[in-house]
Design a protein around this motif. Structure first.
Motif, PDB file in Angstrom:
ATOM      1  N   PHE A  89      13.955 -15.394   2.630  1.00  0.00           N
ATOM      2  CA  PHE A  89      12.492 -15.453   2.603  1.00  0.00           C
ATOM      3  C   PHE A  89      11.877 -14.395   1.685  1.00  0.00           C
ATOM      4  CE2 PHE A  89      13.904 -17.184   6.649  1.00  0.00           C
ATOM      5  CZ  PHE A  89      13.146 -18.329   6.775  1.00  0.00           C
ATOM      6  N   ILE A  90      12.704 -13.490   1.141  1.00  0.00           N
ATOM      7  CA  ILE A  90      12.191 -12.405   0.299  1.00  0.00           C
ATOM      8  C   ILE A  90      11.906 -12.923  -1.108  1.00  0.00           C
ATOM      9  CG2 ILE A  90      12.704 -10.132  -0.676  1.00  0.00           C
ATOM     10  CD1 ILE A  90      12.344 -10.054   2.307  1.00  0.00           C
ATOM     11  N   PRO A  91      10.720 -12.637  -1.674  1.00  0.00           N
ATOM     12  CA  PRO A  91      10.471 -12.966  -3.079  1.00  0.00           C
ATOM     13  C   PRO A  91      11.113 -11.928  -3.991  1.00  0.00           C
ATOM     14  CG  PRO A  91       8.492 -12.026  -2.078  1.00  0.00           C
ATOM     15  CD  PRO A  91       9.514 -12.136  -0.984  1.00  0.00           C
ATOM     16  N   TRP A  92      12.312 -12.223  -4.495  1.00  0.00           N
ATOM     17  CA  TRP A  92      13.057 -11.261  -5.298  1.00  0.00           C
ATOM     18  C   TRP A  92      12.433 -11.092  -6.675  1.00  0.00           C
ATOM     19  CZ3 TRP A  92      16.483  -8.469  -2.682  1.00  0.00           C
ATOM     20  CH2 TRP A  92      16.962  -8.995  -1.476  1.00  0.00           C
ATOM     21  N   THR A  93      11.909 -12.166  -7.213  1.00  0.00           N
ATOM     22  CA  THR A  93      11.131 -12.132  -8.446  1.00  0.00           C
ATOM     23  C   THR A  93       9.963 -13.096  -8.256  1.00  0.00           C
ATOM     24  OG1 THR A  93      12.272 -13.941  -9.573  1.00  0.00           O
ATOM     25  CG2 THR A  93      13.237 -11.749  -9.795  1.00  0.00           C
ATOM     26  N   GLU A  94       9.145 -13.211  -9.275  1.00  0.00           N
ATOM     27  CA  GLU A  94       7.999 -14.122  -9.186  1.00  0.00           C
ATOM     28  C   GLU A  94       8.447 -15.563  -8.990  1.00  0.00           C
ATOM     29  OE1 GLU A  94       3.867 -15.064 -11.673  1.00  0.00           O
ATOM     30  OE2 GLU A  94       5.407 -13.721 -12.497  1.00  0.00           O
ATOM     31  N   ASP A  95       9.643 -15.889  -9.490  1.00  0.00           N
ATOM     32  CA  ASP A  95      10.116 -17.277  -9.450  1.00  0.00           C
ATOM     33  C   ASP A  95      11.260 -17.514  -8.475  1.00  0.00           C
ATOM     34  OD1 ASP A  95       8.321 -17.961 -11.554  1.00  0.00           O
ATOM     35  OD2 ASP A  95       9.728 -17.097 -13.000  1.00  0.00           O
ATOM     36  N   ILE A  96      11.869 -16.467  -7.952  1.00  0.00           N
ATOM     37  CA  ILE A  96      13.054 -16.637  -7.103  1.00  0.00           C
ATOM     38  C   ILE A  96      12.732 -16.281  -5.656  1.00  0.00           C
ATOM     39  CG2 ILE A  96      15.425 -15.923  -6.665  1.00  0.00           C
ATOM     40  CD1 ILE A  96      15.788 -15.407  -9.597  1.00  0.00           C
ATOM     41  N   THR A  97      12.532 -17.312  -4.861  1.00  0.00           N
ATOM     42  CA  THR A  97      12.436 -17.207  -3.409  1.00  0.00           C
ATOM     43  C   THR A  97      13.157 -18.418  -2.854  1.00  0.00           C
ATOM     44  OG1 THR A  97      10.250 -16.170  -3.578  1.00  0.00           O
ATOM     45  CG2 THR A  97      10.921 -16.986  -1.407  1.00  0.00           C
ATOM     46  N   VAL A  98      14.222 -18.191  -2.106  1.00  0.00           N
ATOM     47  CA  VAL A  98      15.038 -19.313  -1.639  1.00  0.00           C
ATOM     48  C   VAL A  98      14.224 -20.216  -0.719  1.00  0.00           C
ATOM     49  CG1 VAL A  98      17.136 -19.980  -0.400  1.00  0.00           C
ATOM     50  CG2 VAL A  98      17.134 -17.933  -1.839  1.00  0.00           C
ATOM     51  N   VAL A  99      13.538 -19.613   0.259  1.00  0.00           N
ATOM     52  CA  VAL A  99      12.700 -20.379   1.192  1.00  0.00           C
ATOM     53  C   VAL A  99      11.288 -19.828   1.115  1.00  0.00           C
ATOM     54  CG1 VAL A  99      12.321 -21.088   3.570  1.00  0.00           C
ATOM     55  CG2 VAL A  99      14.658 -20.793   2.715  1.00  0.00           C
ATOM     56  N   SER A 100      10.384 -20.588   0.542  1.00  0.00           N
ATOM     57  CA  SER A 100       8.984 -20.174   0.449  1.00  0.00           C
ATOM     58  C   SER A 100       8.220 -20.798   1.608  1.00  0.00           C
ATOM     59  CB  SER A 100       8.379 -20.613  -0.881  1.00  0.00           C
ATOM     60  OG  SER A 100       7.046 -20.169  -0.996  1.00  0.00           O
ATOM     61  N   SER A 101       7.636 -19.956   2.451  1.00  0.00           N
ATOM     62  CA  SER A 101       6.963 -20.444   3.653  1.00  0.00           C
ATOM     63  C   SER A 101       5.693 -19.650   3.907  1.00  0.00           C
ATOM     64  CB  SER A 101       7.894 -20.333   4.861  1.00  0.00           C
ATOM     65  OG  SER A 101       7.201 -20.574   6.068  1.00  0.00           O
ATOM     66  N   GLN A 102       4.706 -20.310   4.499  1.00  0.00           N
ATOM     67  CA  GLN A 102       3.473 -19.630   4.869  1.00  0.00           C
ATOM     68  C   GLN A 102       3.701 -18.654   6.027  1.00  0.00           C
ATOM     69  OE1 GLN A 102       0.541 -19.880   3.209  1.00  0.00           O
ATOM     70  NE2 GLN A 102       1.648 -21.191   1.765  1.00  0.00           N
ATOM     71  N   TYR A 103       4.846 -18.763   6.692  1.00  0.00           N
ATOM     72  CA  TYR A 103       5.161 -17.911   7.840  1.00  0.00           C
ATOM     73  C   TYR A 103       6.408 -17.072   7.566  1.00  0.00           C
ATOM     74  CZ  TYR A 103       2.013 -21.349   9.856  1.00  0.00           C
ATOM     75  OH  TYR A 103       0.935 -22.170  10.090  1.00  0.00           O
ATOM     76  N   ALA A 104       6.635 -16.741   6.307  1.00  0.00           N
ATOM     77  CA  ALA A 104       7.849 -16.023   5.916  1.00  0.00           C
ATOM     78  C   ALA A 104       7.937 -14.659   6.588  1.00  0.00           C
ATOM     79  CB  ALA A 104       7.897 -15.866   4.398  1.00  0.00           C
ATOM     80  N   LEU A 105       6.830 -13.922   6.652  1.00  0.00           N
ATOM     81  CA  LEU A 105       6.854 -12.596   7.265  1.00  0.00           C
ATOM     82  C   LEU A 105       7.244 -12.681   8.731  1.00  0.00           C
ATOM     83  CD1 LEU A 105       6.391  -9.574   7.359  1.00  0.00           C
ATOM     84  CD2 LEU A 105       3.935  -9.986   7.562  1.00  0.00           C
ATOM     85  N   LEU A 106       6.701 -13.652   9.426  1.00  0.00           N
ATOM     86  CA  LEU A 106       7.041 -13.831  10.839  1.00  0.00           C
ATOM     87  C   LEU A 106       8.518 -14.144  11.005  1.00  0.00           C
ATOM     88  CD1 LEU A 106       5.743 -13.874  13.651  1.00  0.00           C
ATOM     89  CD2 LEU A 106       5.387 -16.332  13.373  1.00  0.00           C
ATOM     90  N   ALA A 107       9.058 -15.003  10.135  1.00  0.00           N
ATOM     91  CA  ALA A 107      10.484 -15.350  10.204  1.00  0.00           C
ATOM     92  C   ALA A 107      11.356 -14.124   9.953  1.00  0.00           C
ATOM     93  CB  ALA A 107      10.799 -16.444   9.183  1.00  0.00           C
ATOM     94  N   VAL A 108      10.969 -13.278   8.982  1.00  0.00           N
ATOM     95  CA  VAL A 108      11.768 -12.101   8.641  1.00  0.00           C
ATOM     96  C   VAL A 108      11.798 -11.100   9.793  1.00  0.00           C
ATOM     97  CG1 VAL A 108      11.839 -10.053   7.160  1.00  0.00           C
ATOM     98  CG2 VAL A 108      11.512 -12.313   6.148  1.00  0.00           C
ATOM     99  N   PHE A 160      -4.189  -8.507   4.237  1.00  0.00           N
ATOM    100  CA  PHE A 160      -4.337  -9.543   3.217  1.00  0.00           C
ATOM    101  C   PHE A 160      -4.681 -10.915   3.787  1.00  0.00           C
ATOM    102  CE2 PHE A 160      -1.208  -6.581   1.144  1.00  0.00           C
ATOM    103  CZ  PHE A 160      -2.102  -6.075   0.216  1.00  0.00           C
ATOM    104  N   GLY A 161      -4.572 -11.071   5.110  1.00  0.00           N
ATOM    105  CA  GLY A 161      -4.920 -12.342   5.732  1.00  0.00           C
ATOM    106  C   GLY A 161      -3.918 -13.449   5.502  1.00  0.00           C
ATOM    107  N   THR A 162      -2.634 -13.101   5.361  1.00  0.00           N
ATOM    108  CA  THR A 162      -1.600 -14.109   5.139  1.00  0.00           C
ATOM    109  C   THR A 162      -0.251 -13.607   5.627  1.00  0.00           C
ATOM    110  OG1 THR A 162      -0.459 -15.444   3.460  1.00  0.00           O
ATOM    111  CG2 THR A 162      -1.180 -13.252   2.800  1.00  0.00           C
ATOM    112  N   LEU A 163       0.608 -14.545   6.031  1.00  0.00           N
ATOM    113  CA  LEU A 163       1.987 -14.239   6.402  1.00  0.00           C
ATOM    114  C   LEU A 163       2.956 -14.614   5.288  1.00  0.00           C
ATOM    115  CD1 LEU A 163       1.930 -15.504  10.104  1.00  0.00           C
ATOM    116  CD2 LEU A 163       2.112 -13.124   9.368  1.00  0.00           C
ATOM    117  N   ASN A 164       2.427 -15.091   4.179  1.00  0.00           N
ATOM    118  CA  ASN A 164       3.243 -15.484   3.033  1.00  0.00           C
ATOM    119  C   ASN A 164       3.611 -14.241   2.219  1.00  0.00           C
ATOM    120  OD1 ASN A 164       3.995 -16.374   0.330  1.00  0.00           O
ATOM    121  ND2 ASN A 164       3.336 -18.415   0.987  1.00  0.00           N
ATOM    122  N   LEU A 165       4.897 -13.946   2.087  1.00  0.00           N
ATOM    123  CA  LEU A 165       5.328 -12.734   1.394  1.00  0.00           C
ATOM    124  C   LEU A 165       4.982 -12.774  -0.086  1.00  0.00           C
ATOM    125  CD1 LEU A 165       8.812 -12.117   3.081  1.00  0.00           C
ATOM    126  CD2 LEU A 165       6.676 -10.909   3.495  1.00  0.00           C
TER     127      LEU A 165
END
Length: 316
Positions: A89-108, A160-165
């Motif tokens: 769920f971590i955005p390693w670069t601007e283009d590389i995130t294996v799983v992009s989710s609106q709830y990524a922070l919660l999952a992590v 920031f009002g979002t759970l999206n990393l």
């Protein structure tokens, strides 16, 4: 997707991180403690790391009589799997995130919080009084530290009002960094407790309970548990850099190198604390967590809400 799973940020990257961090860990500690092996065995002490890894991989994996065979055998592999999952769920670069989710922070934060419970089952399944005591300490420490950890980790989401990393990284700035400094410090202290790192290395206190939940493990099973530990380091360091330090954002350009540098700086701070602080007692840990850390985390939540109204609410 196959490249992400097998190479970056997948299996090969995790193994490379484990070896590099293990070498860096030994090398850094050697310079502080004047240890001989990591300083002189091979170029820059690299042979010492190879010796340690070969020793772990060639030792016999012994399953003592009386253990729960299913828990004892499956928990090292399960602990490693769960420790790796947050990296997806971590955005390693601007283009590389294996799983992009609106709830990524919660999952992590949930996956990071589950790991200590798996270590509890590791000690419980060993059917050894020392392992069980270590497991109980893991569970006690997890319950004490997770409240502060969750509150601190969720403070950027509140700001920031979002759970999206990815959105958190994109919205981060010098202003947000200054606002989130208290949350970052609380996150770092709480993760030391979750990772059982000094001064909170109470669950594996050799002088008191042999080696805690690790006591009955050897060979490949012990190696898997240590890889799980270093993989969890990667997950929590990357999460900290993403939430509080701008992630892959750099000064002149953006990229993975900046995220890796931030993770390495966090690792250096953790190693310095490990090398210079004594272990506290369980009573001291409980007192510190519930009397100071949790109230400070609640105050930090209030501060982030006020700062959002004063600064971000004004369009800054």
């Amino acid at each position: 997707m196959l490249f992400n799973i097998l190479v970056f940020p997948g299996i090969l990257y995790i193994l490379a991180w484990t070896v590099i961090l293990f070498w860096f860990f030994r090398k850094f500690m050697a310079s502080l403690h004047k240890r001989v092996g990591p300083s002189f065995n091979g170029p820059a002490g690299t042979y010492q790391t190879l010796f340690d890894l070969s020793k772990l991989l060639t030792k016999e994996s012994i399953t003592p009589k009386g253990v729960n065979p299913y828990l004892f055998s499956i928990m090292p592999l399960l602990a490693l799997t769960v420790a790796i999952l947050p990296t997806a769920f971590i955005p390693w670069t601007e283009d590389i995130t294996v799983v992009s989710s609106q709830y990524a922070l919660l999952a992590v934060v949930v996956l990071i919080g589950v790991e200590p419970f798996l270590l509890f089952l590791t000690g419980f399944g060993s059917n050894n009084k020392y392992s069980f005591l270590g497991a109980i300490r893991v569970l006690t420490q997890m319950i004490s530290m997770e409240t502060s950890f969750f509150l601190a980790a969720l403070s950027p989401a509140l700001l920031f009002g979002t759970l999206n990393l990815n959105s958190i990284v994109e919205q981060s700035s010098w202003m947000s960094f200054l606002i989130l400094i208290p949350g970052f410090l609380l996150y770092f202290v709480a993760l030391l407790g979750l990772l059982e790192q000094p001064p909170f290395n109470i669950p594996d206190a050799e002088q008191e309970i042999v080696y805690g939940f690790y006591t009955e493990y050897s060979g490949t099973n012990y190696f898997l548990l240590k890889v799980a530990e270093f993989s969890e380091f990667m997950a929590v360091f990357a999460t900290a850099a993403t939430l509080f330090l701008g992630g892959y954002k750099g000064i002149f350009f953006d990229g993975f190198s900046f995220l890796f540098l931030k993770m390495l700086l966090i690792a250096i701070v953790m190693m310095t604390i490990r090398a210079s602080t004594p272990r506290i007692t369980m009573k001291q840990m409980l007192h510190f967590s519930w009397k100071y850390l949790v109230p400070l985390s609640l105050l930090n939540t209030a501060w982030v809400m006020v700062a959002k109204i004063l600064f971000f609410g004004a369009g800054l």
